[in-house]
Design an enzyme around this catalytic site. Structure first.
Site, mmCIF file in Angstrom:
data_model
loop_
_atom_site.group_PDB
_atom_site.id
_atom_site.type_symbol
_atom_site.label_atom_id
_atom_site.label_comp_id
_atom_site.label_asym_id
_atom_site.label_seq_id
_atom_site.Cartn_x
_atom_site.Cartn_y
_atom_site.Cartn_z
ATOM 1 C CG ASN A 437 -1.631 1.366 1.387
ATOM 2 O OD1 ASN A 437 -2.647 1.610 0.757
ATOM 3 N ND2 ASN A 437 -1.093 2.270 2.218
ATOM 4 C CD GLU A 438 -1.425 5.561 0.295
ATOM 5 O OE1 GLU A 438 -0.776 6.054 1.257
ATOM 6 O OE2 GLU A 438 -2.593 5.889 0.038
ATOM 7 C CG ASP A 439 5.414 0.422 0.476
ATOM 8 O OD1 ASP A 439 4.715 1.094 1.267
ATOM 9 O OD2 ASP A 439 5.872 -0.698 0.760
ATOM 10 C CG HIS A 510 -4.551 4.987 -3.050
ATOM 11 N ND1 HIS A 510 -3.756 4.554 -2.001
ATOM 12 C CD2 HIS A 510 -5.001 3.861 -3.667
ATOM 13 C CE1 HIS A 510 -3.735 3.226 -1.990
ATOM 14 N NE2 HIS A 510 -4.476 2.793 -3.008
#
Length: 875
Positions: A437-439, A510
């Site tokens: 997630n969002e790295d 996102h």
């Protein structure tokens, strides 16, 4: 002898490791457990979920803890067969050293692993007492040590809370997040049991492929054994449906302990997402048989499902599509993101997981995304999704950081990935694994090395400042292909072919320019779309019962109090919340009124976004938006956050707004929303220039002929200000968006508005609601209303709301003489309503089913109501 289990769930005690006082050992009510639960039960800490008590328990994370249990175990064989005894640890949180009768038998540094340890030779005789002891070292302190130890080779970056979480294979949200507390747990968080067997089946699973025409399912069934005798023992494998055996075969076991059997099924009954077909599941069973005696040594069965699932990423005029196709049906994946259901994971029961997933179906949601900062979810979670028809998107457990790749870390990640891929591979609901997630947003923000097209050498990635690319683009996809080749893999969320993570033309995004980032107006959702929106959200308070349960000091029960601010973990939360409230509403700052405003604002955000983005589902071959997943479905503790259902499973109005937008047939109305927040904007444009659209979104697989009626209703008087538009034979296209009215212009309702050279007379301004209804025969399938924006410019004189309680006291009919915006019942634990947070339109009655409470005790309000929380009148 069949294998047997003895759960070690009672009789435990625990203590702080460095406490040698006489009363140090505390009774543990049950295992699974975690240290905060046991300290609270023994009155050693205050409840971390109440007031400011989170601060009073931070010391727990700095200590080591010991758990101990005495037990007796049958060790002598009752037959001529040799019995093996194992102890199985399904989950130890996190740095755990295990001793049996004083001898170390296990050391684990990964919360996400389970362990099986052979202990036959270490157990004492039948009547003797054994002692199992587990020492849990501080994850907080060990994390800091690991950062220091590896800082010369890696730059540890964490966008949320402490960098020390990055090298620790533990649920990352335990370090705190922007919706959850800092509660670093320790303890036996999943079951521990003794298992005895002569030989056992470790696992049975199937790898299969459904043919393109859906008429055939073929593949292999695998069974892995332990302790079986090659050439002597046999294994019987079968597939059955509803009690009817469709496939059965017996075969020998060789020295590899692995059996592979090919199978074919004609005309298989497939597994479908909810609303698209049945959730058919077959029973896959393996029985281990000892030849000669023909005795059954072990058996294992599980429910599996067959489905053909593809992620469709095709070039089109808008870039590259991103949507799911299940059994040849394009699926608009409307749903939610899921965070861990509790700060104390051992407290979540099977029934509680099921209750959460039942809410998904109640809310017309068919995809849940398990976020990467939590855990590899419980089997009960996936079981419920299989049964109910909910598609599962599961992130691997990495979130908002730059993770290392030193050998010990990679080895631990390999173990957890293999174990959990194997655990989930038989669930038809799980359709996609995502690397993190969002790295990649961390990579972008800190300008870490990433040349997607130019550098395709995985070994070089290990030497870069973004070595985790090796994990997400090489290491994990290789393991996924090995362990579960039929499942989809996506490198990250968000991610799109190596382009910027905010690129709306490819992959998933996102969309945090609502709330975070640019803080766009939620009315601009139609301008903020992407090929798949896997996160977006808006904050709101929970209902008053939850607020008052988490903040017990009545002097602190007001918006902006010290305790209220402390409970909201979002960055700049009051600044952002107040911006959106002030832009859209006349502010009322008492707790009931302000709570209501935040809830209506969140619900309106959901309505604007889901309607606009579902509209872009479009037609086959032109799927501009493939799905929308709100951040977030749930909370891990009582708080105010982006959740649409609070910790106690009490639904906010936003839950119902999403349910309406995701109905199988939903109508949408949009009107021109003129700028009002910039310094030289013209607030009179809404009266002078109004355009509107009407469309229908359908997930039904057959076309419909419907009637569409559009009314224009005065907010002041409740009367129709224009003649309704009635379209009697609208062909609603299947699984598509049908545009009904496009860019229709409504003339000004007063001649004075046409002449812009004259002063604008507000007394002549009579704003109206545009209301659309879709009917098939006498059945109303859907309604929607478009209000002038912003709502704070509107006056709401007495609405004359009327209630009629049914004689059975199980439903209420509500009506109003004038349009009502944001009618909300104040929900409490156990209450169930068929709808909430809705609008009331003159000439229509809203029927609300009620259970779990007395209808007379319901409290309600709406935008502009004379009091913040009114009771249902006695009739």
């Amino acid at each position: 002898m069949l294998s047997s289990r003895q759960y070690l769930n009672r009789g435990w005690t625990s203590k702080q490791r460095d406490d040698d006082s006489e009363n140090a050992w505390l009774p543990v009510q049950k295992v699974p457990s975690q240290v905060h639960i046991d300290l609270l039960a023994n009155n050693k800490i205050p409840d971390p979920f109440i007031d400011l008590n989170e601060l009073a328990v931070q010391w727990v994370a700095e200590k080591d803890w010991v758990y101990r249990v005495p037990f007796k175990c049958q060790t002598e064989p009752t037959t001529d067969k040799v019995v093996t005894t194992d102890i199985v640890f399904e989950g130890l949180d996190t740095f755990a050293t295990v001793y049996l009768n004083g001898i170390q038998i296990l050391q684990s540094e990964n919360m996400f692993l389970s362990h099986r340890v052979h202990v036959t030779e270490l157990l004492k005789g039948n009547e003797s007492e054994n002692v199992l002891e587990i020492v849990f070292e501080s994850a907080l302190l060990r994390g800091r040590e690991l950062v220091k130890e590896h800082s010369h080779e890696h730059r540890f970056i964490a966008r949320q809370t402490a960098d020390s979480r990055i090298p620790v294979r533990k649920a990352q949200y335990h370090w705190g997040w922007d919706w959850g507390p800092i509660l670093k747990t320790a303890g036996p968080w999943r079951p521990i049991y003794i298992e005895q067997y002569v030989a056992r089946i470790d696992d049975v699973w199937a790898q299969n492929e459904v043919s393109k025409d859906l008429k055939r399912c073929s593949g292999s069934i695998f069974a892995k054994t332990s302790g079986a005798r090659p050439g002597n023992d046999k294994i019987l494998v079968s597939l059955s449906l509803e009690g009817n055996t469709l496939f059965e075969k017996q075969c020998d076991i060789d020295s590899s302990d692995l059996v592979e059997i090919s199978y074919n099924l004609d005309d298989p009954k497939l597994w479908y997402p909810h609303g698209y077909g049945e959730q058919n599941r077959y029973t896959l069973k393996a029985v281990l048989i000892r030849q000669g005696s023909q005795s059954t040594l072990d058996s294992k069965s599980k429910l599996i499902g067959f489905r053909r699932c593809k992620l469709i990423q095709e070039q089109d005029s808008a870039g590259k599509s991103f949507y799911f196709r299940v059994n040849d049906i394009d699926i608009f994946a409307g749903g939610s993101c899921w965070i861990p259901g509790d700060s104390f994971l051992s407290e979540i029961s099977k029934d509680r997981y099921r209750d959460w997933m039942k809410l998904m179906i109640e809310g017309n949601q068919i995809m849940i995304r398990i976020w990467g900062g939590g855990i590899y979810e419980n089997d009960s979670f996936l079981d419920a999704c299989d049964e109910l028809g909910i598609l599962v998107w599961h992130d691997f457990c990495f979130a908002c950081g730059s993770y290392p790749t030193y050998p010990a870390f990679l080895e631990s990640v390999a173990q957890e990935a293999k174990l959990n891929l194997r655990r989930f591979r038989s669930h038809p609901s799980l359709v996609i694994w995502t690397g993190n997630n969002e790295d990649y947003q961390v990579q972008e923000r800190y300008r870490l090395d990433y040349r997607y097209e130019e550098d395709k050498d995985p070994e070089s990635w290990l030497k870069s400042s973004f070595p985790a690319r090796y994990i997400y683009e090489y290491f994990l996809p290789k393991l996924v292909k090995q362990e579960d080749p039929s499942v989809i893999y996506h490198p990250s969320s968000p991610w799109g072919d190596g382009k910027h993570t905010a690129d709306p033309t490819v992959g998933d995004i996102h969309q945090w320019n609502i709330w975070h980032g640019a803080m766009n107006k939620y009315q601009d959702s139609h301008l903020l779309s992407g090929r798949f929106i896997s996160e977006f959200g808006m904050e709101a308070y929970p209902h008053l019962q939850t607020i008052r349960s988490m903040i017990t000091d009545k002097q602190q029960q007001y918006p902006g109090s010290m305790t209220m601010d402390f409970r909201n973990k979002a960055y700049d939360h009051e600044r952002r919340l107040m911006t959106y409230i002030a832009e859209n509403f006349q502010i009322r700052y008492d707790l009931p009124s302000f709570t209501h405003l935040t809830q209506v604002m969140q619900a309106d955000t959901m309505s604007f976004a889901y309607k606009a983005w579902r509209r872009q589902w479009g037609q086959p071959g032109a799927r501009l938006c493939g799905g929308v997943l709100v951040w977030q479905l749930n909370d891990c503790w009582p708080t105010m956050s982006w959740a649409i259902v609070d910790y106690y499973l009490i639904k906010k109005p936003a839950f119902y707004a999403i349910a309406r937008a995701l109905k199988p047939v939903a109508v949408g109305v949009s009107r021109t929303c003129h700028e009002w927040t910039k310094g030289h904007s013209n607030p009179t444009l809404d009266a002078r220039d109004t355009k509107f659209d009407v469309w229908i979104a359908s997930s039904r697989l057959v076309s419909l002929e419907a009637e569409v009626k559009v009314r224009f209703i005065s907010i002041r008087t409740g009367r129709d200000v224009l003649k309704p538009i009635i379209l009697s034979k609208v062909s609603v296209q299947p699984n598509a968006t049908t545009n009904v009215i496009g860019n229709r212009i409504i003339p000004p309702l007063s001649p004075q508005f046409e002449d812009t050279s004259k002063p604008f007379d507000l007394s002549l301004y009579d704003p109206y609601v545009i209301h659309a209804t879709v009917m098939v025969g006498d059945e109303v399938l859907a309604t929607d209303a478009a209000w002038p924006q912003p709502l704070k410019y509107l006056d709401f004189p007495d609405r004359n709301v009327d209630f009629r309680i049914a004689p059975e006291r199980d439903h209420i009919a509500i009506s109003a003489e004038r349009p009502v915006k944001g009618f909300v019942f104040e929900e409490t634990k156990g209450m169930k309503l068929s709808d909430n947070g809705f609008d009331l339109i003159p000439g229509e009655k809203k029927q609300i089913k009620v259970s779990g409470t007395d209808t007379e005790s319901l409290r309600w309000t709406y935008i502009g109501a004379p009091a913040a929380s009114l009771e249902i009148p006695q009739l």
